[in-house]
Design an enzyme around this catalytic site. Structure first.
Site, PDB file in Angstrom:
ATOM      1  N   GLY A 142       7.362  15.141   5.647  1.00 49.99           N
ATOM      2  CA  GLY A 142       5.926  14.925   5.412  1.00 49.99           C
ATOM      3  C   GLY A 142       5.956  13.380   5.161  1.00 49.99           C
ATOM      4  O   GLY A 142       7.063  12.768   4.741  1.00 49.99           O
TER       5      GLY A 142
ATOM      6  N   TYR B 289      -0.035  22.595   2.956  1.00 48.83           N
ATOM      7  CA  TYR B 289      -1.040  22.667   4.038  1.00 48.83           C
ATOM      8  C   TYR B 289      -1.987  21.514   3.793  1.00 48.83           C
ATOM      9  O   TYR B 289      -2.711  21.609   2.543  1.00 48.83           O
ATOM     10  CB  TYR B 289      -1.526  23.927   4.576  1.00 48.83           C
ATOM     11  CG  TYR B 289      -2.589  23.909   5.480  1.00 48.83           C
ATOM     12  CD1 TYR B 289      -2.493  24.703   6.482  1.00 48.83           C
ATOM     13  CD2 TYR B 289      -3.922  23.558   5.140  1.00 48.83           C
ATOM     14  CE1 TYR B 289      -3.365  24.671   7.627  1.00 48.83           C
ATOM     15  CE2 TYR B 289      -4.874  23.480   6.067  1.00 48.83           C
ATOM     16  CZ  TYR B 289      -4.361  23.995   7.301  1.00 48.83           C
ATOM     17  OH  TYR B 289      -5.479  24.109   8.399  1.00 48.83           O
ATOM     18  N   THR B 290      -2.104  20.557   4.441  1.00 45.87           N
ATOM     19  CA  THR B 290      -2.889  19.203   4.113  1.00 45.87           C
ATOM     20  C   THR B 290      -3.887  18.791   4.922  1.00 45.87           C
ATOM     21  O   THR B 290      -4.657  17.632   4.916  1.00 45.87           O
ATOM     22  CB  THR B 290      -1.715  17.993   3.836  1.00 45.87           C
ATOM     23  OG1 THR B 290      -1.351  17.824   5.155  1.00 45.87           O
ATOM     24  CG2 THR B 290      -0.697  18.376   2.825  1.00 45.87           C
TER      25      THR B 290
ATOM     26  N   THR C  10      -3.742  17.697  -6.020  1.00 47.86           N
ATOM     27  CA  THR C  10      -4.736  16.725  -5.406  1.00 47.86           C
ATOM     28  C   THR C  10      -6.063  16.554  -6.282  1.00 47.86           C
ATOM     29  O   THR C  10      -6.270  17.507  -6.986  1.00 47.86           O
ATOM     30  CB  THR C  10      -5.206  17.394  -4.172  1.00 47.86           C
ATOM     31  OG1 THR C  10      -6.191  16.615  -3.562  1.00 47.86           O
ATOM     32  CG2 THR C  10      -5.743  19.027  -4.058  1.00 47.86           C
TER      33      THR C  10
ATOM     34  N   TYR D 174      -9.538  23.669   1.096  1.00 45.51           N
ATOM     35  CA  TYR D 174      -8.175  23.171   0.894  1.00 45.51           C
ATOM     36  C   TYR D 174      -7.966  22.832  -0.783  1.00 45.51           C
ATOM     37  O   TYR D 174      -6.917  23.287  -1.065  1.00 45.51           O
ATOM     38  CB  TYR D 174      -8.025  21.556   1.719  1.00 45.51           C
ATOM     39  CG  TYR D 174      -7.075  20.499   1.048  1.00 45.51           C
ATOM     40  CD1 TYR D 174      -5.711  20.794   1.322  1.00 45.51           C
ATOM     41  CD2 TYR D 174      -7.499  19.561   0.128  1.00 45.51           C
ATOM     42  CE1 TYR D 174      -4.768  19.900   0.971  1.00 45.51           C
ATOM     43  CE2 TYR D 174      -6.334  18.848  -0.432  1.00 45.51           C
ATOM     44  CZ  TYR D 174      -5.288  18.857  -0.058  1.00 45.51           C
ATOM     45  OH  TYR D 174      -4.010  18.116  -0.359  1.00 45.51           O
TER      46      TYR D 174
ATOM     47  N   LYS E 249      -5.033  24.721  -3.034  1.00 45.73           N
ATOM     48  CA  LYS E 249      -4.289  23.812  -3.922  1.00 45.73           C
ATOM     49  C   LYS E 249      -4.213  24.145  -5.499  1.00 45.73           C
ATOM     50  O   LYS E 249      -3.397  24.349  -6.161  1.00 45.73           O
ATOM     51  CB  LYS E 249      -4.568  22.345  -3.721  1.00 45.73           C
ATOM     52  CG  LYS E 249      -4.416  21.781  -2.438  1.00 45.73           C
ATOM     53  CD  LYS E 249      -2.891  21.755  -2.228  1.00 45.73           C
ATOM     54  CE  LYS E 249      -1.984  20.676  -2.908  1.00 45.73           C
ATOM     55  NZ  LYS E 249      -0.553  20.614  -2.520  1.00 45.73           N
TER      56      LYS E 249
ATOM     57  N   TRP F 292      -5.982   9.911  -1.888  1.00 50.88           N
ATOM     58  CA  TRP F 292      -6.007   8.960  -1.002  1.00 50.88           C
ATOM     59  C   TRP F 292      -4.421   8.380  -0.778  1.00 50.88           C
ATOM     60  O   TRP F 292      -4.362   6.987  -0.646  1.00 50.88           O
ATOM     61  CB  TRP F 292      -6.870   7.960  -1.438  1.00 50.88           C
ATOM     62  CG  TRP F 292      -8.385   8.176  -1.674  1.00 50.88           C
ATOM     63  CD1 TRP F 292      -8.627   9.434  -1.944  1.00 50.88           C
ATOM     64  CD2 TRP F 292      -9.344   7.219  -1.573  1.00 50.88           C
ATOM     65  NE1 TRP F 292     -10.055   9.439  -2.161  1.00 50.88           N
ATOM     66  CE2 TRP F 292     -10.696   8.494  -1.853  1.00 50.88           C
ATOM     67  CE3 TRP F 292      -9.674   5.961  -1.582  1.00 50.88           C
ATOM     68  CZ2 TRP F 292     -11.918   7.763  -2.127  1.00 50.88           C
ATOM     69  CZ3 TRP F 292     -10.932   5.401  -1.604  1.00 50.88           C
ATOM     70  CH2 TRP F 292     -12.101   6.272  -1.917  1.00 50.88           C
TER      71      TRP F 292
HETATM   72  N1  LIG Z   1      -2.185  12.892   2.051  1.00 46.69           N
HETATM   73  C1  LIG Z   1      -3.053  12.789   0.962  1.00 46.69           C
HETATM   74  O1  LIG Z   1      -3.974  11.977   1.143  1.00 46.69           O
HETATM   75  C2  LIG Z   1      -2.848  13.636  -0.152  1.00 46.69           C
HETATM   76  C3  LIG Z   1      -3.866  13.516  -1.185  1.00 46.69           C
HETATM   77  C4  LIG Z   1      -3.689  14.215  -2.431  1.00 46.69           C
HETATM   78  C5  LIG Z   1      -2.721  15.150  -2.517  1.00 46.69           C
HETATM   79  N2  LIG Z   1      -1.846  15.314  -1.553  1.00 46.69           N
HETATM   80  C6  LIG Z   1      -0.478  16.381  -1.686  1.00 46.69           C
HETATM   81  O2  LIG Z   1       0.660  15.398  -1.624  1.00 46.69           O
HETATM   82  C7  LIG Z   1       1.556  16.423  -1.050  1.00 46.69           C
HETATM   83  C8  LIG Z   1       2.263  15.515   0.086  1.00 46.69           C
HETATM   84  O3  LIG Z   1       1.234  15.263   1.180  1.00 46.69           O
HETATM   85  P1  LIG Z   1       1.462  14.679   2.369  1.00 46.69           P
HETATM   86  O4  LIG Z   1       0.273  13.886   2.978  1.00 46.69           O
HETATM   87  O5  LIG Z   1       2.633  13.870   2.428  1.00 46.69           O
HETATM   88  O6  LIG Z   1       1.782  16.017   3.481  1.00 46.69           O
HETATM   89  P2  LIG Z   1       2.205  15.995   4.907  1.00 46.69           P
HETATM   90  O7  LIG Z   1       2.294  14.814   5.291  1.00 46.69           O
HETATM   91  O8  LIG Z   1       1.200  16.871   5.669  1.00 46.69           O
HETATM   92  O9  LIG Z   1       3.570  16.777   4.637  1.00 46.69           O
HETATM   93  C9  LIG Z   1       3.705  18.151   4.282  1.00 46.69           C
HETATM   94  C10 LIG Z   1       5.193  18.606   4.826  1.00 46.69           C
HETATM   95  O10 LIG Z   1       5.217  20.213   4.648  1.00 46.69           O
HETATM   96  C11 LIG Z   1       5.618  20.803   5.935  1.00 46.69           C
HETATM   97  N3  LIG Z   1       5.368  22.156   5.654  1.00 46.69           N
HETATM   98  C12 LIG Z   1       4.116  22.768   6.029  1.00 46.69           C
HETATM   99  N4  LIG Z   1       4.162  23.926   5.768  1.00 46.69           N
HETATM  100  C13 LIG Z   1       5.485  24.295   5.554  1.00 46.69           C
HETATM  101  C14 LIG Z   1       6.108  25.586   5.113  1.00 46.69           C
HETATM  102  N5  LIG Z   1       5.511  26.739   5.176  1.00 46.69           N
HETATM  103  N6  LIG Z   1       7.279  25.558   4.738  1.00 46.69           N
HETATM  104  C15 LIG Z   1       8.032  24.239   4.708  1.00 46.69           C
HETATM  105  N7  LIG Z   1       7.248  23.092   4.862  1.00 46.69           N
HETATM  106  C16 LIG Z   1       6.090  23.058   5.228  1.00 46.69           C
HETATM  107  C17 LIG Z   1       4.860  19.957   7.037  1.00 46.69           C
HETATM  108  O11 LIG Z   1       5.316  20.049   8.176  1.00 46.69           O
HETATM  109  P3  LIG Z   1       4.015  20.147   9.320  1.00 46.69           P
HETATM  110  O12 LIG Z   1       3.629  18.629   9.233  1.00 46.69           O
HETATM  111  O13 LIG Z   1       5.121  20.335  10.688  1.00 46.69           O
HETATM  112  O14 LIG Z   1       2.873  21.318   9.121  1.00 46.69           O
HETATM  113  C18 LIG Z   1       4.888  18.412   6.501  1.00 46.69           C
HETATM  114  O15 LIG Z   1       6.226  18.058   6.797  1.00 46.69           O
HETATM  115  C19 LIG Z   1       0.690  17.611  -0.610  1.00 46.69           C
HETATM  116  O16 LIG Z   1       0.951  18.518  -1.599  1.00 46.69           O
HETATM  117  C20 LIG Z   1      -0.640  17.170  -0.610  1.00 46.69           C
HETATM  118  O17 LIG Z   1      -1.580  18.487  -0.754  1.00 46.69           O
HETATM  119  C21 LIG Z   1      -1.916  14.696  -0.220  1.00 46.69           C
END
Ligand SMILES: NC(=O)c1ccc[n+]([C@@H]2O[C@H](COP(=O)([O-])OP(=O)(O)OC[C@H]3O[C@@H](n4cnc5c(N)ncnc54)[C@H](OP(=O)(O)O)[C@@H]3O)[C@@H](O)[C@H]2O)c1
Length: 294
Positions: A9, A59-60, A99, A125, A129, A150
């Site tokens: 991710g 799941y994002t 989040t 979502y 979370k 963000w």
């Molecule tokens: N992005 C944001 O703006 C944001 C903001 C606030 C908080 N967050 C939190 O920060 C964290 C990281 O975010 P990110 O943006 O880096 O997320 P991301 O890019 O979507 O990465 C999440 C990873 O988890 C994998 N995954 C999904 N289902 C899985 C499962 N059942 N078993 C093992 N791996 C699995 C995904 O694979 P696939 O891609 O193949 O599904 C992906 O590689 C998350 O907890 C998110 O909720 C993100």
């Protein structure tokens, strides 16, 4: 040994780069070790001594979660329960990401949210979370829950990458100007995570981490435009008009919090983390991109 979950991710890639740079012993997994399958997690960690688990998996997709409710809860609640049970079994400390979407964003004066403020998600979502946070509190004692917002960085689709694409393709773009929050560079968050591990901290609990300062998506887009032009990432001759619009002019399946500015006072005070402002972090990221393109 550190176990990094979700290393493919966007944030996970940033954390893994740092683990390598700091020469820390770790193992990493992503979808191939499905966090929703407890026996698979047990098998994967069998005979391995774990000191830390970093969970960047989740799941994002905020909009899709409105329809894929079961899947969102399976990963963000049940998967997190499994990880926290493994952490307890292994007596490992857990760092889990959550989040700003756990808040409703109806903070009229736009004061920043503290870790003790009332949670009340306005989309599924955020519900999923928050359910994950509750599982952790129930199943593991030695845990850091870090709420962020963000996020942008290398190796993932995010607001900065979308804007850079649109600046190339369009003459005019419309960006929401009435949603407030703080951008977060994955490198800065990854450094914070590794610092917690390096300090072997035991000050468990919920913490907020974003870059410092507060902005809205429109102002964020204007800053990306200004900086990427200066750095030659986009054509300096081409003018793109960026127009601010209200949320109601851009309906999405999931509602977003209107103001989700997170206070970082606790993480700075308790864990001694230094956090730079979002403009400097953005300059760093765009400078990195411009060097890569040369
Ligand atoms: N992005 C944001 O703006 C944001 C903001 C606030 C908080 N967050 C939190 O920060 C964290 C990281 O975010 P990110 O943006 O880096 O997320 P991301 O890019 O979507 O990465 C999440 C990873 O988890 C994998 N995954 C999904 N289902 C899985 C499962 N059942 N078993 C093992 N791996 C699995 C995904 O694979 P696939 O891609 O193949 O599904 C992906 O590689 C998350 O907890 C998110 O909720 C993100």
């Amino acid at each position: 040994m550190i176990w990094l979950i979700g290393n493919k991710g966007m944030l996970g890639q940033g954390v893994e780069k740092l683990l390598i740079r700091k020469r820390l012993s770790y193992l990493a997994s992503d979808k191939e070790v499905d966090i929703t399958n407890y026996p698979i997690l047990q098998e994967f960690t069998k005979n391995i001594e774990l000191a830390w688990i970093i969970n960047c998996a989740g799941y994002t997709d905020v909009d899709k979660a409105e329809k894929e409710i079961e899947k969102a809860f399976l990963i963000n609640r049940d998967g997190v329960r499994n990880i926290s049970k493994i952490a307890t079994e292994k007596q490992a400390k857990l760092i889990h990401l959550s989040t700003d979407h756990v808040f409703n964003g109806e903070n009229n004066t736009c004061l920043s949210y503290t870790e003790d403020d009332k949670t009340e998600p306005i989309n599924l979502y955020g519900e999923s979370k928050l359910a994950g946070e509750r599982e952790i509190k129930e199943n593991s004692k030695k845990c850091f829950i870090i709420r962020t917002a963000w996020l942008y960085g290398m190796g993932g689709k995010n607001f900065v990458s979308t804007m850079l694409k649109l600046f190339k393709e369009k003459e005019e773009i419309k960006v929401i100007s009435d949603q407030w929050g703080s951008p977060t560079y994955t490198v800065d968050l990854a450094e914070g995570i590794i610092e917690i591990i390096n300090n072997d901290s035991i000050k468990f609990g919920i913490y907020h981490f974003t870059n410092e300062g507060v902005t809205n998506w429109y102002e964020f887009a204007r800053e990306i435009y200004r900086k990427s032009k200066k750095l030659g990432i986009i054509d300096s001759q081409k003018e793109v008009e960026i127009r601010g619009i209200e949320t109601k002019e851009y309906p999405t399946p999931a509602q977003r919090p209107k103001c989700s500015w997170l206070s970082k006072e606790k993480i700075k005070r308790e864990l001694n983390l230094d956090i730079r402002n979002w403009q400097d972090a953005l300059t760093d990221f765009l400078s990195f991109l411009s060097l890569q393109r040369k």
